[in-house]
Design a protein around this motif. Structure first.
Motif, PDB file in Angstrom:
ATOM      1  N   UNK A  44       0.955  -1.031   0.638  1.00  0.00           N
ATOM      2  CA  UNK A  44       0.125  -0.089   0.210  1.00  0.00           C
ATOM      3  C   UNK A  44       0.679   1.446  -0.003  1.00  0.00           C
ATOM      4  N   UNK A  45       0.673   2.485  -0.788  1.00  0.00           N
ATOM      5  CA  UNK A  45       1.520   3.833  -0.820  1.00  0.00           C
ATOM      6  C   UNK A  45       2.613   3.075  -1.618  1.00  0.00           C
ATOM      7  N   UNK A  46       2.506   2.860  -3.117  1.00  0.00           N
ATOM      8  CA  UNK A  46       3.478   2.206  -3.422  1.00  0.00           C
ATOM      9  C   UNK A  46       3.847   3.654  -4.756  1.00  0.00           C
ATOM     10  N   UNK A  47       2.111   3.433  -4.926  1.00  0.00           N
ATOM     11  CA  UNK A  47       2.355   4.322  -5.771  1.00  0.00           C
ATOM     12  C   UNK A  47       0.990   3.338  -7.443  1.00  0.00           C
ATOM     13  N   UNK A  48       0.537   2.746  -6.623  1.00  0.00           N
ATOM     14  CA  UNK A  48       0.204   1.945  -7.842  1.00  0.00           C
ATOM     15  C   UNK A  48      -1.122   2.151  -8.462  1.00  0.00           C
ATOM     16  N   UNK A  49      -1.606   2.871  -7.336  1.00  0.00           N
ATOM     17  CA  UNK A  49      -3.334   3.426  -7.999  1.00  0.00           C
ATOM     18  C   UNK A  49      -2.950   4.778  -8.725  1.00  0.00           C
ATOM     19  N   UNK A  50      -1.656   5.284  -8.304  1.00  0.00           N
ATOM     20  CA  UNK A  50      -1.694   6.621  -8.860  1.00  0.00           C
ATOM     21  C   UNK A  50      -1.490   6.542 -10.067  1.00  0.00           C
ATOM     22  N   UNK A  51      -0.881   5.491 -10.354  1.00  0.00           N
ATOM     23  CA  UNK A  51      -0.137   4.859 -11.320  1.00  0.00           C
ATOM     24  C   UNK A  51      -1.079   5.176 -12.967  1.00  0.00           C
ATOM     25  N   UNK A  52      -2.161   3.989 -11.963  1.00  0.00           N
ATOM     26  CA  UNK A  52      -3.147   4.293 -13.051  1.00  0.00           C
ATOM     27  C   UNK A  52      -4.473   5.300 -13.401  1.00  0.00           C
ATOM     28  N   UNK A  53      -4.500   5.985 -12.111  1.00  0.00           N
ATOM     29  CA  UNK A  53      -5.575   7.361 -12.565  1.00  0.00           C
ATOM     30  C   UNK A  53      -4.223   8.222 -13.912  1.00  0.00           C
ATOM     31  N   UNK A  54      -3.591   8.140 -13.576  1.00  0.00           N
ATOM     32  CA  UNK A  54      -2.834   9.264 -14.032  1.00  0.00           C
ATOM     33  C   UNK A  54      -2.781   8.926 -15.920  1.00  0.00           C
ATOM     34  N   UNK A  55      -3.043   7.014 -15.945  1.00  0.00           N
ATOM     35  CA  UNK A  55      -2.951   6.496 -17.675  1.00  0.00           C
ATOM     36  C   UNK A  55      -4.357   6.701 -17.615  1.00  0.00           C
ATOM     37  N   UNK A  56      -5.003   6.644 -17.102  1.00  0.00           N
ATOM     38  CA  UNK A  56      -6.731   7.015 -17.275  1.00  0.00           C
ATOM     39  C   UNK A  56      -6.745   8.351 -17.304  1.00  0.00           C
ATOM     40  N   UNK A  57      -5.952   9.472 -16.801  1.00  0.00           N
ATOM     41  CA  UNK A  57      -6.119  10.795 -17.279  1.00  0.00           C
ATOM     42  C   UNK A  57      -7.107  11.486 -16.053  1.00  0.00           C
ATOM     43  N   UNK A  58      -6.985  11.132 -14.880  1.00  0.00           N
ATOM     44  CA  UNK A  58      -7.379  11.358 -13.786  1.00  0.00           C
ATOM     45  C   UNK A  58      -6.036  12.305 -13.451  1.00  0.00           C
ATOM     46  N   UNK A  59      -5.546  11.897 -12.819  1.00  0.00           N
ATOM     47  CA  UNK A  59      -3.994  13.071 -12.364  1.00  0.00           C
ATOM     48  C   UNK A  59      -3.194  13.187 -13.518  1.00  0.00           C
ATOM     49  N   UNK A  60      -2.208  13.770 -13.710  1.00  0.00           N
ATOM     50  CA  UNK A  60      -1.993  14.693 -13.890  1.00  0.00           C
ATOM     51  C   UNK A  60      -0.035  14.483 -13.965  1.00  0.00           C
ATOM     52  N   UNK A  61      -0.095  14.394 -15.075  1.00  0.00           N
ATOM     53  CA  UNK A  61       1.787  13.662 -15.664  1.00  0.00           C
ATOM     54  C   UNK A  61       2.937  15.208 -14.673  1.00  0.00           C
ATOM     55  N   UNK A  62       3.637  14.839 -13.954  1.00  0.00           N
ATOM     56  CA  UNK A  62       4.644  15.697 -13.350  1.00  0.00           C
ATOM     57  C   UNK A  62       5.789  15.566 -14.045  1.00  0.00           C
ATOM     58  N   UNK A  63       5.979  14.640 -14.990  1.00  0.00           N
ATOM     59  CA  UNK A  63       7.382  14.457 -15.364  1.00  0.00           C
ATOM     60  C   UNK A  63       7.415  12.974 -16.723  1.00  0.00           C
TER      61      UNK A  63
END
Length: 247
Positions: A44-63
């Motif tokens: 938990x907290x490794x960044x897995x969900x964050x990665x999926x949400x960014x691929x889907x366009x829910x969260x923005x890319x920082x780099x």
């Protein structure tokens, strides 16, 4: 399996994600080829969900860059990614609890205009998910957890995805229900849909996946075939609940 000549369907190249002042994902590289089932495992907290949400366009890319079918996605909004075939089944399912089961399924096809194709896809989903078909008129919020998860997958399939992002499909479900959910996931993969799976149950994820990535504190620390990672001592100790592994 892919050949070296094939180009990836999805490529994450040095992807960094930050929100709330936290650098959650720190420059990861991931590749998915057409027809693959690939899992992303980690604590938990490794960044897995964050990665999926960014691929889907829910969260923005920082780099870094996300490239899908040769197109850079950085400035493409979530609804346009869905139209290009990227569907997310979020953690917690995200169904419309006050709508009926059928209304939820049809919401999956909201951006489509091919009425005959939608009806054909509904029939395909009914064949794959008979429990969902039995409950078409039922209000979705009254379904069991497993039925809600199947409905969430069915709704995503109505968008006709090329890439399905699955976030913790087994969470909070009884073992027998989890088995059924993974049978459905396998059926979807056999139809040629590429799947990126985030799953807390590492054993199950690795058993079902052709390849997998291990994520720790926002970085990819290991990758390999599902079979390789199942027998990797580090993975077994960290994620499969085994302290000592005897060779």
């Amino acid at each position: 399996m892919h050949t070296s000549a094939a180009s990836p369907l999805l490529q994450l190249d040095g992807v960094q994600i930050a929100y709330g002042g936290i650098h959650a994902v720190k420059g990861i590289d991931i590749e998915l080829y057409r027809g693959e089932l690939v899992s992303l495992i980690g604590a938990n907290g490794a960044g897995k969900t964050t990665t999926l949400n960014t691929i889907a366009g829910i969260l923005p890319l920082a780099g870094g860059e996300i490239v899908y079918q040769g197109e850079k996605l950085r400035y493409l909004p979530a609804h346009k990614r869905l139209r290009r075939g990227i569907a997310l089944v979020p953690e917690g399912r995200g169904i419309f609890t006050r709508l009926t089961v059928e209304e939820n399924l049809r919401m999956g096809a909201y951006s489509r205009r091919d009425a005959a194709g939608i009806e054909a896809d509904l029939e395909r989903v009914y064949a794959m998910l008979p429990r969902v078909k039995e409950r078409l008129a039922q209000v979705a919020g009254t379904l069991s957890g497993g039925e809600q998860q199947m409905l969430a997958i069915g709704r995503a399939l109505l968008s006709r995805p090329k890439l399905l992002l699955l976030d913790e499909p087994s969470m909070g479900l009884a073992p027998l229900v989890v088995e059924k959910i993974f049978e459905v996931v396998q059926s979807v993969a056999k139809e040629g849909v590429t799947i990126l799976l985030v799953e807390q149950n590492a054993n199950l994820a690795l058993e079902f996946s052709q390849r997998a990535y291990v994520m720790e504190s926002g970085r990819i620390t290991l990758s390999g075939t599902g079979a390789e990672l199942l027998t990797d001592p580090k993975v077994r100790a960290a994620y499969l609940g085994e302290i000592d592994v005897v060779a």
